[in-house]
Motif scaffolding. Structure first.
Motif: not given
Length: 221
Positions: A67-73, A80-86, A88-100
């Motif tokens: 995980v640490r070897s991957l650039p955050f972008i 995005i698929p994991l965010t969608q699964l968890l 059911d949305n990929t837009i907004g600060p809550t969705a972005a917090s999954v990757s963060l």
């Protein structure tokens, strides 16, 4: 003109600050809940320690390094698929917090492990000689001794998350970074760019200052 432009952008800036706070708050919460125990587990399962386990240590180390070897972008887009699964949305600060959160957990875990490694081995040996259980050693010896360094690790993680959150606009996460890019860079509005930079500098300096104060107070040496 500058004052008028700043006054006009204040509502957008307030909204962006709220989105950044939400993203960083959620991801930092998960980092504290999962990352600190993970860092402790990385330390105590290493060779020569009371929960030595080469297999578990190798698996955890592999996960953290991947995980640490991957650039955050790249991580942001890949999850995005994991965010969608968890959510059911990929837009907004809550969705972005999954990757963060995924980025923050191994980041903080490695810093916590490093903090624990700075503890003199004699302290652990003395605790074991007194008959302390592994749990008691962790709670009463390791964590108090490493607390100042762990506080600095949390501070660094928080500041890094603020930087990472600036990229969340790519997936519609919003935030101060997104405001600077959309209204400052794309529209060639220097006022927006300068104001957002100043605000971010003030936030980061405030967090670092608070972290330094808390670390000094926690240092009993």
């Amino acid at each position: 003109m500058w004052l008028e432009r700043i006054e006009i952008m204040l509502p957008e800036l307030a909204k962006a600050l709220g989105e950044t706070a939400l993203m960083v708050g959620i991801s930092l919460g998960f980092a504290l809940i999962v990352g600190i125990p993970l860092g402790i587990l990385l330390f105590i399962t290493d060779r020569g320690l009371f929960f030595q386990n080469v297999f578990v240590r190798s698996i955890l180390d592999f996960f953290v390094n991947i995980v640490r070897s991957l650039p955050f972008i790249i991580l942001l887009v890949a999850l995005i698929p994991l965010t969608q699964l968890l959510l059911d949305n990929t837009i907004g600060p809550t969705a972005a917090s999954v990757s963060l959160s995924v980025a923050a957990i191994p980041f903080l875990a490695r810093l916590v492990e490093t903090s624990l490694r700075e503890i003199p081995p004699g302290l652990i040996e003395a605790a074991e000689a007194c008959g302390a259980t592994p749990f008691r050693i962790i709670i009463s010896a390791l964590l108090p001794e490493a607390l100042p360094s762990i506080i600095q690790a949390v501070t660094l993680t928080t500041i890094s998350l603020i930087g990472f959150s600036a990229m969340a606009g790519i997936v519609g996460g919003g935030g101060v970074g997104d405001l600077a890019i959309r209204f400052g860079y794309y529209r060639y509005d220097n006022v927006v760019m300068i104001v957002t930079i100043v605000v971010l500098v003030i936030i980061v300096q405030s967090i670092q200052g608070l972290g330094n104060v808390l670390a000094r107070r926690a240092d009993k040496r």
